[in-house]
Write a protein that holds these residues in place. Structure first.
Motif, short mmCIF file in Angstrom:
data_model
loop_
_atom_site.label_atom_id
_atom_site.label_comp_id
_atom_site.label_asym_id
_atom_site.label_seq_id
_atom_site.Cartn_x
_atom_site.Cartn_y
_atom_site.Cartn_z
N GLU A 7 0.86 -1.18 0.00
CA GLU A 7 0.00 0.00 0.00
C GLU A 7 0.89 1.23 0.00
N GLY A 8 0.68 2.11 -0.97
CA GLY A 8 1.55 3.26 -1.17
C GLY A 8 1.70 4.16 0.04
N GLY A 9 0.62 4.39 0.77
CA GLY A 9 0.70 5.22 1.97
C GLY A 9 1.60 4.61 3.02
N LEU A 10 1.53 3.30 3.17
CA LEU A 10 2.39 2.61 4.13
C LEU A 10 3.86 2.72 3.71
N HIS A 11 4.13 2.58 2.43
CA HIS A 11 5.51 2.70 1.94
C HIS A 11 6.05 4.11 2.21
N HIS A 12 5.21 5.10 1.99
CA HIS A 12 5.60 6.48 2.29
C HIS A 12 5.88 6.63 3.78
N ASP A 13 5.01 6.07 4.60
CA ASP A 13 5.19 6.15 6.05
C ASP A 13 6.48 5.47 6.49
N TYR A 14 6.77 4.30 5.93
CA TYR A 14 8.03 3.60 6.22
C TYR A 14 9.22 4.50 5.88
N ASP A 15 9.19 5.07 4.69
CA ASP A 15 10.31 5.90 4.23
C ASP A 15 10.52 7.09 5.17
N GLN A 16 9.43 7.76 5.53
CA GLN A 16 9.53 8.91 6.42
C GLN A 16 9.98 8.51 7.82
N TRP A 17 9.45 7.43 8.33
CA TRP A 17 9.80 6.94 9.66
C TRP A 17 11.28 6.54 9.73
N LEU A 18 11.73 5.80 8.74
CA LEU A 18 13.14 5.38 8.72
C LEU A 18 14.07 6.58 8.59
N GLU A 19 13.67 7.58 7.83
CA GLU A 19 14.51 8.77 7.67
C GLU A 19 14.57 9.56 8.98
N ARG A 20 13.49 9.55 9.75
CA ARG A 20 13.53 10.20 11.07
C ARG A 20 14.41 9.41 12.05
N LEU A 21 14.34 8.08 11.98
CA LEU A 21 15.16 7.24 12.86
C LEU A 21 16.65 7.38 12.56
#
Length: 139
Positions: A56-70
């Protein structure tokens, strides 16, 4: 018992990306002839990952943003690993969070995944050729 090995090759043009590889893994399973057993799929590079989740595209976006914050890519001088001349310390950390491999049961010659489960290759330091291993064992 049968054993089958196949490499999946990637050349992701961006630094980070998620690629659904479920079809490629299912194709390798069909090639193997295994009807009951296990599939192991792992990234063969320390800045990439293989994981299972929803496509799901929204989840992939969320993963990308979350990992970049981490583990933000920049500034690159925040990481001791980058003192070696590399700029990918963040990619090593992202891989550690997302994991190296998945194991999927094979039942009736099919990947025994849940209703929304898909297999993904996660790239965290792209722009070069990398691979994932698919190893299948069973009867």
């Amino acid at each position: 018992m049968k054993s089958y090995r196949k490499e999946l090759w990637f050349n992701i043009p961006t630094r980070r990306a998620f690629v659904n590889i479920t079809g490629q893994v299912a194709e390798a399973l069909a090639e193997s002839g295994v009807k009951e057993g296990l599939v192991l799929c792992n990234a063969m590079h320390i800045t990439a990952s293989v994981f299972i989740n929803d496509d799901e595209g929204g989840l992939h976006h969320d993963y990308d943003q979350w990992l970049e914050r981490l583990a933000p890519h920049e500034p690159v001088d925040r990481y001791r690993h980058n003192d070696t001349g590399e700029d990918n310390a963040d990619a090593h950390l992202k891989r550690q969070v997302m994991g190296r491999e998945v194991v999927v049961a094979v039942t009736g010659g099919k990947l025994d995944l849940g209703p929304w489960e898909q297999i993904f290759y996660g790239e965290f330091d792209g722009r070069r050729r990398k691979r994932a291993l698919v190893k299948i064992i069973g009867e």
